[in-house]
Design a protein around this motif. Structure first.
Motif, PDB file in Angstrom:
ATOM      1  N   PHE A  62       0.852  -1.185   0.000  1.00 15.06           N
ATOM      2  CA  PHE A  62       0.000   0.000   0.000  1.00 15.06           C
ATOM      3  C   PHE A  62       0.889   1.237   0.000  1.00 15.06           C
ATOM      4  O   PHE A  62       1.956   1.255   0.622  1.00 15.06           O
ATOM      5  N   VAL A  63       0.423   2.269  -0.694  1.00 17.52           N
ATOM      6  CA  VAL A  63       1.102   3.564  -0.653  1.00 17.52           C
ATOM      7  C   VAL A  63       0.052   4.668  -0.562  1.00 17.52           C
ATOM      8  O   VAL A  63      -1.021   4.566  -1.156  1.00 17.52           O
ATOM      9  N   MET A  64       0.377   5.683   0.216  1.00 24.11           N
ATOM     10  CA  MET A  64      -0.484   6.861   0.352  1.00 24.11           C
ATOM     11  C   MET A  64       0.345   8.085  -0.021  1.00 24.11           C
ATOM     12  O   MET A  64       1.338   8.400   0.623  1.00 24.11           O
ATOM     13  N   LEU A  65      -0.067   8.729  -1.090  1.00 22.91           N
ATOM     14  CA  LEU A  65       0.578   9.951  -1.554  1.00 22.91           C
ATOM     15  C   LEU A  65      -0.335  11.127  -1.243  1.00 22.91           C
ATOM     16  O   LEU A  65      -1.545  10.956  -1.125  1.00 22.91           O
ATOM     17  N   ALA A  66       0.238  12.300  -1.154  1.00 21.88           N
ATOM     18  CA  ALA A  66      -0.577  13.495  -0.940  1.00 21.88           C
ATOM     19  C   ALA A  66       0.099  14.687  -1.603  1.00 21.88           C
ATOM     20  O   ALA A  66       1.314  14.714  -1.790  1.00 21.88           O
ATOM     21  N   TYR A  67      -0.726  15.667  -1.934  1.00 19.47           N
ATOM     22  CA  TYR A  67      -0.239  16.909  -2.533  1.00 19.47           C
ATOM     23  C   TYR A  67      -0.915  18.080  -1.837  1.00 19.47           C
ATOM     24  O   TYR A  67      -2.107  18.041  -1.541  1.00 19.47           O
ATOM     25  N   GLY A  68      -0.137  19.125  -1.613  1.00 24.16           N
ATOM     26  CA  GLY A  68      -0.704  20.377  -1.119  1.00 24.16           C
ATOM     27  C   GLY A  68      -1.319  20.281   0.254  1.00 24.16           C
ATOM     28  O   GLY A  68      -2.423  20.756   0.473  1.00 24.16           O
ATOM     29  N   ILE A  69      -0.619  19.644   1.159  1.00 18.10           N
ATOM     30  CA  ILE A  69      -1.130  19.546   2.523  1.00 18.10           C
ATOM     31  C   ILE A  69      -1.076  20.931   3.154  1.00 18.10           C
ATOM     32  O   ILE A  69      -0.008  21.521   3.288  1.00 18.10           O
ATOM     33  N   THR A  70      -2.224  21.449   3.514  1.00 14.83           N
ATOM     34  CA  THR A  70      -2.279  22.750   4.163  1.00 14.83           C
ATOM     35  C   THR A  70      -3.224  22.675   5.356  1.00 14.83           C
ATOM     36  O   THR A  70      -4.111  21.826   5.413  1.00 14.83           O
ATOM     37  N   ILE A  77       8.146  22.310   3.581  1.00 18.25           N
ATOM     38  CA  ILE A  77       8.213  21.768   2.223  1.00 18.25           C
ATOM     39  C   ILE A  77       6.883  21.167   1.774  1.00 18.25           C
ATOM     40  O   ILE A  77       6.673  20.888   0.597  1.00 18.25           O
ATOM     41  N   ALA A  78       5.947  20.991   2.687  1.00 15.61           N
ATOM     42  CA  ALA A  78       4.673  20.331   2.365  1.00 15.61           C
ATOM     43  C   ALA A  78       3.825  21.129   1.381  1.00 15.61           C
ATOM     44  O   ALA A  78       3.120  20.548   0.567  1.00 15.61           O
ATOM     45  N   VAL A  79       3.895  22.434   1.428  1.00 16.23           N
ATOM     46  CA  VAL A  79       3.032  23.267   0.594  1.00 16.23           C
ATOM     47  C   VAL A  79       3.408  23.115  -0.871  1.00 16.23           C
ATOM     48  O   VAL A  79       4.556  23.307  -1.267  1.00 16.23           O
ATOM     49  N   ASP A  80       2.426  22.744  -1.688  1.00 17.39           N
ATOM     50  CA  ASP A  80       2.583  22.624  -3.141  1.00 17.39           C
ATOM     51  C   ASP A  80       3.669  21.645  -3.576  1.00 17.39           C
ATOM     52  O   ASP A  80       4.302  21.818  -4.621  1.00 17.39           O
ATOM     53  N   ASN A  81       3.885  20.613  -2.791  1.00 15.59           N
ATOM     54  CA  ASN A  81       4.793  19.540  -3.160  1.00 15.59           C
ATOM     55  C   ASN A  81       4.133  18.203  -2.848  1.00 15.59           C
ATOM     56  O   ASN A  81       3.178  18.138  -2.080  1.00 15.59           O
ATOM     57  N   TYR A  82       4.646  17.149  -3.450  1.00 15.26           N
ATOM     58  CA  TYR A  82       4.099  15.809  -3.244  1.00 15.26           C
ATOM     59  C   TYR A  82       4.803  15.123  -2.075  1.00 15.26           C
ATOM     60  O   TYR A  82       5.992  15.331  -1.849  1.00 15.26           O
ATOM     61  N   CYS A  83       4.037  14.317  -1.375  1.00 20.44           N
ATOM     62  CA  CYS A  83       4.563  13.579  -0.228  1.00 20.44           C
ATOM     63  C   CYS A  83       4.203  12.109  -0.362  1.00 20.44           C
ATOM     64  O   CYS A  83       3.064  11.771  -0.697  1.00 20.44           O
ATOM     65  N   ILE A  84       5.171  11.262  -0.105  1.00 19.47           N
ATOM     66  CA  ILE A  84       4.899   9.838   0.055  1.00 19.47           C
ATOM     67  C   ILE A  84       4.722   9.652   1.553  1.00 19.47           C
ATOM     68  O   ILE A  84       5.687   9.537   2.304  1.00 19.47           O
ATOM     69  N   MET A  85       3.464   9.690   1.982  1.00 14.54           N
ATOM     70  CA  MET A  85       3.168   9.670   3.415  1.00 14.54           C
ATOM     71  C   MET A  85       3.285   8.276   4.018  1.00 14.54           C
ATOM     72  O   MET A  85       3.681   8.132   5.171  1.00 14.54           O
ATOM     73  N   ARG A  86       2.886   7.280   3.271  1.00 10.75           N
ATOM     74  CA  ARG A  86       2.932   5.909   3.763  1.00 10.75           C
ATOM     75  C   ARG A  86       3.355   5.005   2.620  1.00 10.75           C
ATOM     76  O   ARG A  86       2.918   5.165   1.487  1.00 10.75           O
ATOM     77  N   LEU A  87       4.186   4.051   2.939  1.00 13.58           N
ATOM     78  CA  LEU A  87       4.588   3.039   1.972  1.00 13.58           C
ATOM     79  C   LEU A  87       4.869   1.768   2.753  1.00 13.58           C
ATOM     80  O   LEU A  87       5.655   1.785   3.705  1.00 13.58           O
ATOM     81  N   MET A  88       4.191   0.696   2.377  1.00 16.07           N
ATOM     82  CA  MET A  88       4.445  -0.569   3.053  1.00 16.07           C
ATOM     83  C   MET A  88       4.331  -1.724   2.068  1.00 16.07           C
ATOM     84  O   MET A  88       3.583  -1.671   1.101  1.00 16.07           O
ATOM     85  N   ILE A  89       5.132  -2.746   2.351  1.00 10.83           N
ATOM     86  CA  ILE A  89       5.032  -4.021   1.656  1.00 10.83           C
ATOM     87  C   ILE A  89       4.748  -5.062   2.737  1.00 10.83           C
ATOM     88  O   ILE A  89       5.402  -5.079   3.783  1.00 10.83           O
ATOM     89  N   ASP A  90       3.750  -5.907   2.490  1.00  5.81           N
ATOM     90  CA  ASP A  90       3.368  -6.926   3.456  1.00  5.81           C
ATOM     91  C   ASP A  90       4.569  -7.801   3.830  1.00  5.81           C
ATOM     92  O   ASP A  90       5.432  -8.082   2.982  1.00  5.81           O
ATOM     93  N   LYS A  91       4.585  -8.214   5.094  1.00  6.96           N
ATOM     94  CA  LYS A  91       5.717  -8.985   5.631  1.00  6.96           C
ATOM     95  C   LYS A  91       6.055 -10.230   4.809  1.00  6.96           C
ATOM     96  O   LYS A  91       7.229 -10.568   4.657  1.00  6.96           O
ATOM     97  N   GLN A  92       5.052 -10.891   4.234  1.00  3.12           N
ATOM     98  CA  GLN A  92       5.357 -12.112   3.483  1.00  3.12           C
ATOM     99  C   GLN A  92       5.892 -11.840   2.077  1.00  3.12           C
ATOM    100  O   GLN A  92       6.345 -12.765   1.399  1.00  3.12           O
ATOM    101  N   TYR A  93       5.875 -10.571   1.660  1.00  6.34           N
ATOM    102  CA  TYR A  93       6.355 -10.225   0.319  1.00  6.34           C
ATOM    103  C   TYR A  93       7.607  -9.342   0.346  1.00  6.34           C
ATOM    104  O   TYR A  93       8.059  -8.873  -0.700  1.00  6.34           O
ATOM    105  N   GLN A  94       8.152  -9.120   1.534  1.00  7.21           N
ATOM    106  CA  GLN A  94       9.346  -8.282   1.634  1.00  7.21           C
ATOM    107  C   GLN A  94      10.587  -9.027   1.130  1.00  7.21           C
ATOM    108  O   GLN A  94      10.592 -10.249   1.010  1.00  7.21           O
ATOM    109  N   ASN A  95      11.600  -8.251   0.800  1.00  3.55           N
ATOM    110  CA  ASN A  95      12.896  -8.767   0.333  1.00  3.55           C
ATOM    111  C   ASN A  95      12.805  -9.472  -1.019  1.00  3.55           C
ATOM    112  O   ASN A  95      13.579 -10.372  -1.315  1.00  3.55           O
ATOM    113  N   ARG A  96      11.850  -9.015  -1.830  1.00  5.07           N
ATOM    114  CA  ARG A  96      11.719  -9.552  -3.192  1.00  5.07           C
ATOM    115  C   ARG A  96      11.888  -8.448  -4.242  1.00  5.07           C
ATOM    116  O   ARG A  96      11.654  -8.678  -5.417  1.00  5.07           O
ATOM    117  N   GLY A  97      12.229  -7.246  -3.798  1.00  4.61           N
ATOM    118  CA  GLY A  97      12.400  -6.127  -4.733  1.00  4.61           C
ATOM    119  C   GLY A  97      11.120  -5.364  -5.015  1.00  4.61           C
ATOM    120  O   GLY A  97      11.118  -4.418  -5.807  1.00  4.61           O
TER     121      GLY A  97
END
Length: 158
Positions: A62-70, A77-97
């Motif tokens: 899962f990934v959660m991106l956001a733009y223009g957090i005000t 730096i949050a204003v008018d820029n993109y943020c990768i707020m959350r990024l996760m790979i499930d534990k059983q799928y990690q270390n596979r690239g």
């Protein structure tokens, strides 16, 4: 092959059930909490982009991106820029690239400027999340020296 897909009625439960390893839980909120945060951002003028990360037809992250957090307590730096707020790979799928492939797709999406123009993409991360820092740096992100809510801020020029 990694793809980013919208969260739908059909895949939401699978996405909400994805989890990181126990030792990583302090690094990222649950996917259900993140999707709820998207609703709050959207109803308060922000532009969230939640995506399921798929490896072929299997949801793996899962990934959660956001733009223009005000209106929130956020770094300058949050204003008018993109943020990768959350990024996760499930534990059983990690270390596979999958995390690396997902970052490539995420940055491709951000560079389409779906919510508006920006000069930077930024990511907040916990100081002790060494693996995340290595991943981000491998894509050209650099810490800007800001410590915000006990997290480092790393920035990439778009």
């Amino acid at each position: 092959m990694i793809t980013l897909r919208k969260i739908t009625l059909g895949n939401r439960r699978a996405i909400f059930n994805l989890e990181v390893a126990d030792e990583q839980r302090s690094f990222v909120a649950s996917n259900l909490s993140s999707v709820a945060s998207c609703y709050v951002l959207a109803t308060n003028g922000g532009h969230p982009f939640p995506f399921a990360i798929y490896a072929d037809e299997q949801p793996v992250g899962f990934v959660m991106l956001a733009y223009g957090i005000t209106g929130y307590d956020e770094p300058s730096i949050a204003v008018d820029n993109y943020c990768i707020m959350r990024l996760m790979i499930d534990k059983q799928y990690q270390n596979r690239g999958y995390g690396r492939e997902a970052m490539t797709k995420i940055l491709e999406f951000i560079r389409t400027f779906p919510a508006g123009p920006a000069h930077y993409c930024w990511i907040p991360y916990k100081h002790d999340n060494v693996n995340a820092k290595k991943l981000y740096e491998s894509f050209g992100f650099r810490d800007n020296g800001e410590d915000f809510n006990n997290e480092s801020i790393t920035v990439l020029s778009l």
